[in-house]
Design an enzyme around this catalytic site. Structure first.
Site, PDB file in Angstrom:
ATOM      1  CG  ASP A   1       1.361 -12.998  13.260  1.00  0.00           C
ATOM      2  OD1 ASP A   1       0.918 -12.536  12.363  1.00  0.00           O
ATOM      3  OD2 ASP A   1       1.339 -12.202  14.454  1.00  0.00           O
TER       4      ASP A   1
ATOM      5  CG  ASP B   1       0.898  -3.535  10.383  1.00  0.00           C
ATOM      6  OD1 ASP B   1      -0.255  -4.105  10.711  1.00  0.00           O
ATOM      7  OD2 ASP B   1       1.760  -4.120   9.742  1.00  0.00           O
TER       8      ASP B   1
END
Length: 253
Positions: free
Chosen positions: A11, A130
């Site tokens: 990330d 998500d």
């Protein structure tokens, strides 16, 4: 049976690797090129690079960082963040990316999935989902880095994504993300049983058994790992050896 893929996730925010809990309280954990090179040498199966602020900031993925990471590794790479058009996809593929991952743009412009699959091949198109739990066996799709609920049911959206031509799903449990308390096995299994394409499980890995559980009971095709690897709690080799031992148990539940 097909071996379970072990996939480190980077990330990236402002050019640095970060990690948080439940998509919040991000802490810097290093340089993306150094991490990627380390995982490549450890023989990870693939690597995922997510520019997590690109969509919110309304910009494209940091192409320069992507190229630097790609030059440092010898394994396939998936890139996500800030991808809005087929031109964005083409630029990333031309830069050496093997697959692209779309999430917010997939929801806002579903035709991008179809156009990308037709133009470049489904094998290059991953849709990231998500998911946040809203009730018993119910999860909602969130976008914009987990900031915005969509009202979409996760399993129903996964089916649509498959129909649009996506070749793979990257499924992250927002509830378990960064906790190292285990994947949401129920979520992973529900999605895996809803589609015929591979599902990468993400969010919550803290032990080797967590990975075994999401593969055996959650029917995941691959495990995505971040905090657990960045902290060097386990090596890729240790994880692969363990997963080989439980691989034959897949499909028996």
């Amino acid at each position: 049976m097909t071996a379970v893929r072990v996939i480190p996730c980077l990330d990236v925010k402002d050019g640095r690797v970060v990690k948080g809990v439940h998509f919040e309280n991000l802490q810097e954990v290093g340089d993306p090129v150094e991490h990627a090179s380390f995982y490549s040498k450890e023989k990870a199966d693939e690597i995922v690079f997510l520019d997590i602020s690109a969509t919110v900031e309304g910009r494209q993925t940091m192409l320069g960082v992507v190229k630097s990471v790609k030059e440092a590794i010898s394994i396939p790479m998936t890139v996500g963040g800030g991808i809005r058009t087929t031109q964005d996809i083409e630029e990333l593929l031309n830069a050496g990316t093997d697959k692209i991952s779309i999430s917010t743009s997939a929801v806002k412009t579903p035709v991008l999935i179809e156009e990308g699959a037709k133009k470049f091949g489904s094998q290059h198109i991953i849709v990231a989902i998500d998911a946040k739990k809203t009730g018993e066996n119910k999860w909602e799709v969130y976008v914009e880095g987990g900031r915005t609920p969509t009202g979409l049911d996760v399993c129903a959206w996964a089916k649509k994504v498959q129909d649009f031509g996506a070749g793979e799903l990257l499924l992250t449990s927002m509830d378990m993300d960064g906790t190292q308390q285990g994947y949401d096995v129920g979520l992973t299994r529900a999605v895996a049983e809803s589609v015929n394409i591979p599902v990468i499980a993400s969010g919550g890995a803290g032990t080797l058994q967590h990975m075994a559980d999401v593969v055996i009971y959650g029917k995941a095709s691959a495990v995505l790992l971040a905090s657990l690897l960045h902290s060097r709690k386990y090596t890729i080799g240790q994880i692969k050896t363990f997963l080989r031992g439980i691989n034959n148990a897949r499909g028996k539940t």
